[in-house]
Design a protein around this motif. Structure first.
Motif, short mmCIF file in Angstrom:
data_model
loop_
_atom_site.label_atom_id
_atom_site.label_comp_id
_atom_site.label_asym_id
_atom_site.label_seq_id
_atom_site.Cartn_x
_atom_site.Cartn_y
_atom_site.Cartn_z
N GLU A 52 40.54 39.08 38.97
CA GLU A 52 40.99 38.46 37.71
C GLU A 52 42.13 39.26 37.08
O GLU A 52 43.09 38.68 36.55
CB GLU A 52 39.79 38.36 36.76
N HIS A 53 42.03 40.59 37.16
CA HIS A 53 43.13 41.42 36.66
C HIS A 53 44.39 41.20 37.50
O HIS A 53 45.51 41.20 36.97
CB HIS A 53 42.73 42.90 36.70
N SER A 89 36.27 41.09 38.98
CA SER A 89 37.09 41.55 37.86
C SER A 89 38.46 42.03 38.35
O SER A 89 39.48 41.76 37.71
CB SER A 89 36.37 42.67 37.11
N SER A 101 34.57 34.76 32.35
CA SER A 101 33.81 35.20 33.52
C SER A 101 32.96 36.42 33.19
O SER A 101 31.80 36.53 33.62
CB SER A 101 34.78 35.52 34.66
N SER A 102 33.52 37.34 32.42
CA SER A 102 32.79 38.53 32.01
C SER A 102 31.60 38.17 31.14
O SER A 102 30.49 38.70 31.31
CB SER A 102 33.73 39.48 31.25
N HIS A 129 39.25 35.46 32.55
CA HIS A 129 38.62 36.75 32.81
C HIS A 129 37.55 37.05 31.76
O HIS A 129 36.45 37.49 32.09
CB HIS A 129 39.70 37.84 32.80
#
Length: 222
Positions: free
Chosen positions: A186-187, A183, A212-213, A209
């Motif tokens: 991704e951020h 994460s 993926s989450s 993102h």
């Protein structure tokens, strides 16, 4: 290093002044204070939230209608066991709303916004392995920094409510260090695209993102 934080701080973004008892109970479910199967005793909840038993009953009835609480004649109200389909539906709503907010943000953001996003990301990097609440708090703030100036306040209110509901479904699930690291990466991609002035790429990074989450939480719920 960020210590565990309380409900009000962890969900300060989602629990604005306009939010009520329903959202406070949802926040406690999201934090794992109440987990699937736990009894929700009206008198105890009234004392916890500083209100009367009638508002608590009304809140529980609303949460039952939304699938977060079950009620049986002899055992009273309990936190529900959440299903994959309910989580999927919430993710689909967020996957429509968040790129919509982001598309506006990439045309209006400032260097100060990006600096704030970077600051939040660095705080994520400094979290302890087991600080689930701290991670959720910072993740909320990161997304809120990109959305909070959007003109459509009604859509923002829906986002707050649906995100809180989604977090409540994850309340008794741990966030692995691997997922936190993914994460964070991704951020970082979102920030890198913003700094490069690549608006479309940052919207795409956000969409990836979110996808993926969803994949991560779907596997756990299933």
């Amino acid at each position: 290093m960020m210590a565990l934080v309380d409900t009000e701080l962890a969900f300060s973004v989602l629990l604005g002044r306009e939010q009520g008892l329903v959202e406070q109970i949802l926040a406690d479910i999201a934090l794992g204070t109440f987990v699937s199967g736990n009894r929700l005793v009206t008198a105890q909840l009234a004392e916890r939230y500083g209100t009367g038993v009638n508002p608590v009953r009304e809140a529980l009835k609303q949460l039952e209608g939304e699938g977060f609480v079950t009620s049986q004649k002899n055992s009273g109200a309990r936190v529900a066991s959440f299903e994959y389909t309910s989580m999927r539906d919430l993710f689909e709503i967020l996957q429509l709303l968040e790129p919509y907010f982001m598309a506006w943000f990439v045309d209006h953001y400032s260097d100060e916004n990006v600096a704030r996003l970077d600051q939040l990301l660095q705080q994520m990097r400094g979290l302890t392995t087991n600080d689930r609440v701290g991670f959720l708090h910072l993740d909320n703030l990161f997304h809120w920094e990109m959305y909070r100036h959007h003109y459509n306040k009604s859509a923002l209110k829906i986002w707050k409510t649906k995100r809180l509901m989604l977090l409540a479904m994850h309340g008794n699930l741990a966030v692995s260090r691997t997922r936190i690291e993914h994460s964070i990466g991704e951020h970082q991609q979102i920030i890198d695209a913003l700094r490069a002035g690549k608006g479309a790429q940052s919207v795409q990074a956000l969409a990836l993102h979110l996808s993926s989450s969803e994949d991560y939480w779907s596997k756990l719920i299933r």
